[in-house]
Design a protein around this motif. Sequence first.
Motif, short mmCIF file in Angstrom:
data_model
loop_
_atom_site.label_atom_id
_atom_site.label_comp_id
_atom_site.label_asym_id
_atom_site.label_seq_id
_atom_site.Cartn_x
_atom_site.Cartn_y
_atom_site.Cartn_z
N MET A 158 0.84 -1.18 0.00
CA MET A 158 0.00 0.00 0.00
C MET A 158 0.89 1.24 0.00
N GLN A 159 0.55 2.15 -0.87
CA GLN A 159 1.30 3.40 -0.96
C GLN A 159 0.94 4.29 0.23
N ARG A 160 1.97 4.84 0.86
CA ARG A 160 1.75 5.71 2.02
C ARG A 160 1.83 7.17 1.57
N PHE A 161 0.98 7.98 2.14
CA PHE A 161 0.97 9.41 1.85
C PHE A 161 1.32 10.17 3.11
N ALA A 162 1.81 11.38 2.95
CA ALA A 162 2.02 12.26 4.08
C ALA A 162 0.66 12.65 4.64
N ALA A 163 0.62 12.94 5.93
CA ALA A 163 -0.65 13.22 6.60
C ALA A 163 -1.41 14.38 5.95
N HIS A 164 -0.71 15.51 5.70
CA HIS A 164 -1.38 16.68 5.13
C HIS A 164 -2.01 16.35 3.79
N GLU A 165 -1.23 15.74 2.90
CA GLU A 165 -1.77 15.49 1.55
C GLU A 165 -2.91 14.48 1.57
N TYR A 196 -13.26 13.59 -9.44
CA TYR A 196 -13.55 12.75 -8.28
C TYR A 196 -13.00 11.34 -8.49
N GLN A 197 -13.27 10.78 -9.67
CA GLN A 197 -12.81 9.43 -9.97
C GLN A 197 -11.28 9.36 -10.02
N GLN A 198 -10.64 10.38 -10.57
CA GLN A 198 -9.17 10.42 -10.57
C GLN A 198 -8.63 10.41 -9.15
N GLY A 199 -9.24 11.18 -8.28
CA GLY A 199 -8.80 11.22 -6.88
C GLY A 199 -8.96 9.88 -6.19
N ILE A 200 -10.08 9.22 -6.42
CA ILE A 200 -10.30 7.88 -5.86
C ILE A 200 -9.22 6.93 -6.38
N ASN A 201 -8.98 6.97 -7.69
CA ASN A 201 -7.96 6.08 -8.28
C ASN A 201 -6.58 6.35 -7.70
N LEU A 202 -6.25 7.61 -7.48
CA LEU A 202 -4.96 7.93 -6.87
C LEU A 202 -4.85 7.34 -5.48
N LEU A 203 -5.89 7.52 -4.67
CA LEU A 203 -5.85 7.00 -3.30
C LEU A 203 -5.84 5.48 -3.27
N LEU A 204 -6.47 4.87 -4.24
CA LEU A 204 -6.49 3.40 -4.28
C LEU A 204 -5.25 2.83 -4.97
N GLY A 205 -4.36 3.70 -5.43
CA GLY A 205 -3.13 3.24 -6.05
C GLY A 205 -3.32 2.61 -7.41
N LYS A 206 -4.30 3.06 -8.16
CA LYS A 206 -4.60 2.48 -9.47
C LYS A 206 -3.70 3.03 -10.57
N GLY A 207 -2.77 3.89 -10.22
CA GLY A 207 -1.79 4.33 -11.20
C GLY A 207 -2.28 5.39 -12.17
N ILE A 221 -0.14 13.47 -6.26
CA ILE A 221 -1.20 14.10 -5.47
C ILE A 221 -1.11 15.62 -5.63
N ARG A 222 0.11 16.14 -5.64
CA ARG A 222 0.30 17.58 -5.84
C ARG A 222 -0.28 18.01 -7.19
N GLN A 223 0.05 17.27 -8.24
CA GLN A 223 -0.45 17.61 -9.57
C GLN A 223 -1.97 17.47 -9.65
#
Length: 185
Positions: A1-8, A53-64, A133-135
Amino acid sequence: MQRFAAHEFLETQEALRTKHAEIEMHGLFAEMAQDPQLKNMITRHQRTVINAYQQGINLLLGKGVNVTNMPHVPQMRMMEQTSVGLHNPQMVPPNPHPSRLSDLTISTIMLNWHKNGSMVSMMWANECVDPQIRQYHISGANLCQEMAYETWQYMNARGFYQTPQLADHTMNTMVEAYQRQPVMV
């Protein structure tokens, strides 16, 4: 699982909750809007938010989803020629008990959402360390400012949002106060 910084991570969660609410509100606004052009714009904006919204979900789920390499294609459509200056501005009093929102109210709420969305998304981007996530948040800021401008164009064309203009002598006086910086070699 990809880890993110707390703020982001927390800010991306906030962005997704906001987009969730915007999707639903755009649906309500599309049902209430009287002007077919406004309905069309609301529907296009809703599709844009659904995709984000879907892009954000995919990013959080690590879908690349690689937003870093995604070229930004402006979504804004030029509605009509913009008008600068005041042309007999009038504002109808607000209705404290509406059963339906007016096109003026709908477009005003949308304009303010998108303007605020652009500012907040950029603030969130500044807190991110993960490039994707920044982009994602930077792209969100750009999409919001484009939707805000398109909404403003709609409002301007209908006389809902007129843009005051300074007198020529005032503008010239202000511009002439600046001095060019000498070129340094």
